[in-house]
Design an enzyme around this catalytic site. Structure first.
Site, PDB file in Angstrom:
ATOM      1  N   GLY A  46       0.837  -1.188   0.000  1.00 59.54           N
ATOM      2  CA  GLY A  46       0.000   0.000   0.000  1.00 59.54           C
ATOM      3  C   GLY A  46       0.869   1.233   0.000  1.00 59.54           C
ATOM      4  O   GLY A  46       2.036   1.188   0.422  1.00 59.54           O
ATOM      5  N   GLN A  51       2.701   9.902   1.557  1.00 53.42           N
ATOM      6  CA  GLN A  51       3.992   9.235   1.580  1.00 53.42           C
ATOM      7  C   GLN A  51       4.883   9.637   0.409  1.00 53.42           C
ATOM      8  O   GLN A  51       6.103   9.496   0.487  1.00 53.42           O
ATOM      9  CB  GLN A  51       3.826   7.717   1.597  1.00 53.42           C
ATOM     10  CG  GLN A  51       3.249   7.191   2.893  1.00 53.42           C
ATOM     11  CD  GLN A  51       3.155   5.695   2.879  1.00 53.42           C
ATOM     12  OE1 GLN A  51       2.191   5.137   2.367  1.00 53.42           O
ATOM     13  NE2 GLN A  51       4.170   5.038   3.418  1.00 53.42           N
ATOM     14  N   CYS A  99       6.242  -0.121   7.476  1.00 53.67           N
ATOM     15  CA  CYS A  99       5.779   1.080   6.773  1.00 53.67           C
ATOM     16  C   CYS A  99       6.890   1.575   5.867  1.00 53.67           C
ATOM     17  O   CYS A  99       8.047   1.668   6.293  1.00 53.67           O
ATOM     18  CB  CYS A  99       5.401   2.154   7.801  1.00 53.67           C
ATOM     19  SG  CYS A  99       4.787   3.678   7.054  1.00 53.67           S
ATOM     20  N   LEU A 100       6.537   1.914   4.649  1.00 60.76           N
ATOM     21  CA  LEU A 100       7.529   2.437   3.716  1.00 60.76           C
ATOM     22  C   LEU A 100       8.066   3.792   4.155  1.00 60.76           C
ATOM     23  O   LEU A 100       9.120   4.218   3.681  1.00 60.76           O
ATOM     24  CB  LEU A 100       6.923   2.537   2.307  1.00 60.76           C
ATOM     25  CG  LEU A 100       6.513   1.205   1.677  1.00 60.76           C
ATOM     26  CD1 LEU A 100       5.855   1.435   0.317  1.00 60.76           C
ATOM     27  CD2 LEU A 100       7.687   0.255   1.568  1.00 60.76           C
ATOM     28  N   HIS A 141      -3.993   0.782   7.752  1.00 64.18           N
ATOM     29  CA  HIS A 141      -2.673   1.421   7.717  1.00 64.18           C
ATOM     30  C   HIS A 141      -2.669   2.604   6.745  1.00 64.18           C
ATOM     31  O   HIS A 141      -2.229   3.708   7.099  1.00 64.18           O
ATOM     32  CB  HIS A 141      -1.622   0.379   7.313  1.00 64.18           C
ATOM     33  CG  HIS A 141      -0.226   0.885   7.297  1.00 64.18           C
ATOM     34  ND1 HIS A 141       0.696   0.538   8.258  1.00 64.18           N
ATOM     35  CD2 HIS A 141       0.416   1.711   6.447  1.00 64.18           C
ATOM     36  CE1 HIS A 141       1.846   1.140   7.994  1.00 64.18           C
ATOM     37  NE2 HIS A 141       1.698   1.847   6.887  1.00 64.18           N
ATOM     38  N   GLU A 142      -3.163   2.372   5.536  1.00 61.41           N
ATOM     39  CA  GLU A 142      -3.147   3.434   4.524  1.00 61.41           C
ATOM     40  C   GLU A 142      -4.121   4.558   4.874  1.00 61.41           C
ATOM     41  O   GLU A 142      -3.828   5.733   4.681  1.00 61.41           O
ATOM     42  CB  GLU A 142      -3.430   2.864   3.134  1.00 61.41           C
ATOM     43  CG  GLU A 142      -2.414   1.848   2.657  1.00 61.41           C
ATOM     44  CD  GLU A 142      -0.958   2.282   2.794  1.00 61.41           C
ATOM     45  OE1 GLU A 142      -0.652   3.475   2.584  1.00 61.41           O
ATOM     46  OE2 GLU A 142      -0.119   1.414   3.102  1.00 61.41           O
ATOM     47  N   HIS A 145      -2.621   6.990   7.213  1.00 63.07           N
ATOM     48  CA  HIS A 145      -1.737   7.968   6.564  1.00 63.07           C
ATOM     49  C   HIS A 145      -2.516   9.204   6.116  1.00 63.07           C
ATOM     50  O   HIS A 145      -2.002  10.323   6.176  1.00 63.07           O
ATOM     51  CB  HIS A 145      -1.041   7.352   5.349  1.00 63.07           C
ATOM     52  CG  HIS A 145       0.201   6.587   5.673  1.00 63.07           C
ATOM     53  ND1 HIS A 145       1.313   7.156   6.240  1.00 63.07           N
ATOM     54  CD2 HIS A 145       0.503   5.288   5.498  1.00 63.07           C
ATOM     55  CE1 HIS A 145       2.254   6.251   6.399  1.00 63.07           C
ATOM     56  NE2 HIS A 145       1.781   5.090   5.965  1.00 63.07           N
TER      57      HIS A 145
END
Length: 188
Positions: A46, A51, A99-100, A141-142, A145
Protein backbone atom coordinates in the site's frame (compact mmCIF):
# COMPACT_ATOMS: atom_id res chain seq x y z
CA UNK A 1 5.43 6.55 -15.08
CA UNK A 2 8.12 7.06 -12.46
CA UNK A 3 9.24 5.75 -9.12
CA UNK A 4 8.77 8.57 -6.61
CA UNK A 5 10.77 9.34 -3.47
CA UNK A 6 9.01 8.10 -0.32
CA UNK A 7 8.96 10.52 2.60
CA UNK A 8 10.39 9.27 5.89
CA UNK A 9 8.74 9.80 9.29
CA UNK A 10 9.27 13.37 10.44
CA UNK A 11 8.34 15.02 7.15
CA UNK A 12 5.41 17.38 7.87
CA UNK A 13 3.25 15.98 5.02
CA UNK A 14 3.14 12.64 6.87
CA UNK A 15 1.91 14.17 10.12
CA UNK A 16 -1.03 16.28 8.92
CA UNK A 17 -4.45 15.33 7.58
CA UNK A 18 -4.64 15.13 3.79
CA UNK A 19 -7.13 17.15 1.74
CA UNK A 20 -9.97 15.59 -0.26
CA UNK A 21 -9.41 14.97 -3.96
CA UNK A 22 -11.52 17.58 -5.75
CA UNK A 23 -11.24 16.28 -9.31
CA UNK A 24 -10.29 13.03 -11.01
CA UNK A 25 -8.21 14.23 -13.93
CA UNK A 26 -5.09 13.27 -15.89
CA UNK A 27 -2.84 14.73 -13.17
CA UNK A 28 -4.41 12.42 -10.57
CA UNK A 29 -4.26 9.46 -12.96
CA UNK A 30 -0.53 10.08 -13.51
CA UNK A 31 0.03 10.35 -9.74
CA UNK A 32 -1.77 7.06 -9.15
CA UNK A 33 0.26 5.33 -11.89
CA UNK A 34 3.46 6.62 -10.27
CA UNK A 35 2.21 5.49 -6.84
CA UNK A 36 1.61 1.95 -8.14
CA UNK A 37 5.08 1.88 -9.71
CA UNK A 38 6.64 3.18 -6.48
CA UNK A 39 4.66 0.75 -4.28
CA UNK A 40 5.68 -2.20 -6.46
CA UNK A 41 9.36 -1.14 -6.60
CA UNK A 42 9.61 -0.71 -2.81
CA UNK A 43 8.09 -3.43 -2.57
CA UNK A 44 5.00 -2.62 -0.54
CA UNK A 45 1.33 -3.55 -0.29
CA UNK A 46 0.00 0.00 0.00
CA UNK A 47 1.05 3.60 -0.53
CA UNK A 48 -0.73 6.82 0.42
CA UNK A 49 -0.47 10.20 -1.27
CA UNK A 50 1.24 11.85 1.71
CA UNK A 51 3.99 9.23 1.58
CA UNK A 52 5.07 10.62 -1.81
CA UNK A 53 4.65 14.22 -0.68
CA UNK A 54 1.14 14.74 -2.06
CA UNK A 55 -1.32 15.72 0.71
CA UNK A 56 -4.40 14.23 -0.95
CA UNK A 57 -6.82 11.56 0.32
CA UNK A 58 -5.76 8.81 -2.07
CA UNK A 59 -4.01 5.48 -1.59
CA UNK A 60 -3.08 2.47 -3.69
CA UNK A 61 -3.06 -1.15 -2.57
CA UNK A 62 -1.86 -4.44 -4.00
CA UNK A 63 -1.80 -7.77 -2.19
CA UNK A 64 -2.48 -11.41 -2.96
CA UNK A 65 -4.28 -13.34 -0.24
CA UNK A 66 -3.79 -16.93 0.91
CA UNK A 67 -6.42 -18.11 -1.62
CA UNK A 68 -4.32 -16.55 -4.42
CA UNK A 69 -6.88 -13.77 -4.95
CA UNK A 70 -5.18 -10.56 -6.08
CA UNK A 71 -6.45 -7.32 -4.54
CA UNK A 72 -5.23 -4.24 -6.41
CA UNK A 73 -6.81 -0.84 -6.58
CA UNK A 74 -6.93 2.80 -5.69
CA UNK A 75 -9.04 4.42 -2.99
CA UNK A 76 -9.94 8.07 -3.58
CA UNK A 77 -11.58 9.99 -0.71
CA UNK A 78 -12.09 6.75 1.23
CA UNK A 79 -14.30 6.11 4.23
CA UNK A 80 -13.37 3.25 6.54
CA UNK A 81 -15.69 1.43 8.96
CA UNK A 82 -13.99 -0.78 11.56
CA UNK A 83 -15.13 -3.66 13.70
CA UNK A 84 -13.87 -3.35 17.27
CA UNK A 85 -10.35 -4.70 17.76
CA UNK A 86 -10.02 -7.67 20.09
CA UNK A 87 -8.51 -6.47 23.40
CA UNK A 88 -5.06 -7.66 24.38
CA UNK A 89 -1.47 -7.53 23.25
CA UNK A 90 -0.72 -8.09 19.56
CA UNK A 91 0.94 -11.32 18.48
CA UNK A 92 4.42 -10.43 17.13
CA UNK A 93 4.30 -13.36 14.69
CA UNK A 94 0.92 -12.61 13.10
CA UNK A 95 0.24 -8.92 13.77
CA UNK A 96 3.51 -7.18 12.91
CA UNK A 97 3.53 -4.59 10.19
CA UNK A 98 5.98 -2.24 8.57
CA UNK A 99 5.78 1.08 6.77
CA UNK A 100 7.53 2.44 3.72
CA UNK A 101 7.87 5.74 5.61
CA UNK A 102 9.84 3.96 8.36
CA UNK A 103 11.63 1.43 6.14
CA UNK A 104 13.30 -1.70 7.38
CA UNK A 105 11.42 -2.00 10.67
CA UNK A 106 8.39 -4.01 11.81
CA UNK A 107 6.41 -3.81 15.04
CA UNK A 108 3.38 -5.71 16.35
CA UNK A 109 0.17 -3.69 16.35
CA UNK A 110 -3.38 -4.79 17.17
CA UNK A 111 -5.85 -3.73 14.47
CA UNK A 112 -9.51 -4.42 13.76
CA UNK A 113 -9.95 -7.82 12.13
CA UNK A 114 -12.71 -6.60 9.76
CA UNK A 115 -13.35 -3.34 7.93
CA UNK A 116 -15.55 -1.92 5.22
CA UNK A 117 -13.81 0.39 2.75
CA UNK A 118 -15.94 2.78 0.71
CA UNK A 119 -14.09 4.83 -1.88
CA UNK A 120 -14.04 6.14 -5.43
CA UNK A 121 -11.97 4.65 -8.25
CA UNK A 122 -10.21 6.44 -11.12
CA UNK A 123 -13.39 6.23 -13.23
CA UNK A 124 -15.28 8.22 -10.59
CA UNK A 125 -17.27 5.15 -9.53
CA UNK A 126 -17.99 4.50 -5.86
CA UNK A 127 -17.24 1.00 -4.58
CA UNK A 128 -17.24 -0.95 -1.35
CA UNK A 129 -14.98 -3.76 -0.15
CA UNK A 130 -15.60 -5.81 2.97
CA UNK A 131 -12.16 -6.96 4.10
CA UNK A 132 -10.71 -9.04 6.88
CA UNK A 133 -7.25 -10.14 7.97
CA UNK A 134 -4.30 -8.63 6.13
CA UNK A 135 -6.39 -6.71 3.60
CA UNK A 136 -8.24 -5.07 6.50
CA UNK A 137 -4.85 -4.23 8.07
CA UNK A 138 -3.61 -2.70 4.80
CA UNK A 139 -6.71 -0.51 4.52
CA UNK A 140 -6.38 0.67 8.14
CA UNK A 141 -2.67 1.42 7.72
CA UNK A 142 -3.15 3.43 4.52
CA UNK A 143 -6.25 5.21 5.81
CA UNK A 144 -4.26 6.30 8.88
CA UNK A 145 -1.74 7.97 6.56
CA UNK A 146 -4.53 10.14 5.18
CA UNK A 147 -5.24 11.37 8.72
CA UNK A 148 -1.56 12.13 9.45
CA UNK A 149 -1.11 9.04 11.62
CA UNK A 150 1.77 6.59 11.18
CA UNK A 151 1.51 3.09 12.61
CA UNK A 152 4.37 3.91 14.98
CA UNK A 153 2.08 6.51 16.59
CA UNK A 154 -0.18 3.64 17.68
CA UNK A 155 2.54 1.49 19.28
CA UNK A 156 2.92 0.86 22.99
CA UNK A 157 5.49 2.65 25.16
CA UNK A 158 8.23 0.02 24.82
CA UNK A 159 8.09 0.00 21.03
CA UNK A 160 7.75 3.81 20.95
CA UNK A 161 11.12 4.02 22.75
CA UNK A 162 12.68 1.68 20.17
CA UNK A 163 11.25 3.81 17.34
CA UNK A 164 12.77 6.89 18.99
CA UNK A 165 16.20 5.27 19.19
CA UNK A 166 16.06 4.15 15.54
CA UNK A 167 14.90 7.60 14.46
CA UNK A 168 17.79 9.25 16.29
CA UNK A 169 20.39 6.73 15.08
CA UNK A 170 19.34 7.10 11.41
CA UNK A 171 18.87 10.88 11.67
CA UNK A 172 15.23 10.61 10.66
CA UNK A 173 12.35 12.56 12.19
CA UNK A 174 13.19 15.71 10.23
CA UNK A 175 11.60 17.42 7.23
CA UNK A 176 12.95 16.50 3.83
CA UNK A 177 14.10 12.94 4.55
CA UNK A 178 13.13 10.44 1.84
CA UNK A 179 14.29 7.36 0.02
CA UNK A 180 13.70 6.16 -3.53
CA UNK A 181 13.06 2.46 -4.22
CA UNK A 182 15.64 1.05 -6.63
CA UNK A 183 17.97 3.98 -5.98
CA UNK A 184 18.63 4.08 -2.25
CA UNK A 185 20.02 1.09 -0.39
CA UNK A 186 17.15 0.67 2.07
CA UNK A 187 15.27 -2.58 2.66
CA UNK A 188 11.60 -1.69 3.15
Amino acid sequence: MAVLPIRISGDPVLHAPASPVEEIDDTLRALVADMFETMDAAPGVGLAGPQVGVPLRVFTFGWTDEDDVAWRGVAINPELWLSPAVPGAPDPDTESEGCLSFPGERFPLRRAERVVLRATDLDGERYEIEAEGWLARIFQHEYDHLDGVLYMDRLGDRDQRIVGKITKKLDWGKPGRSWTPGVDDIEA
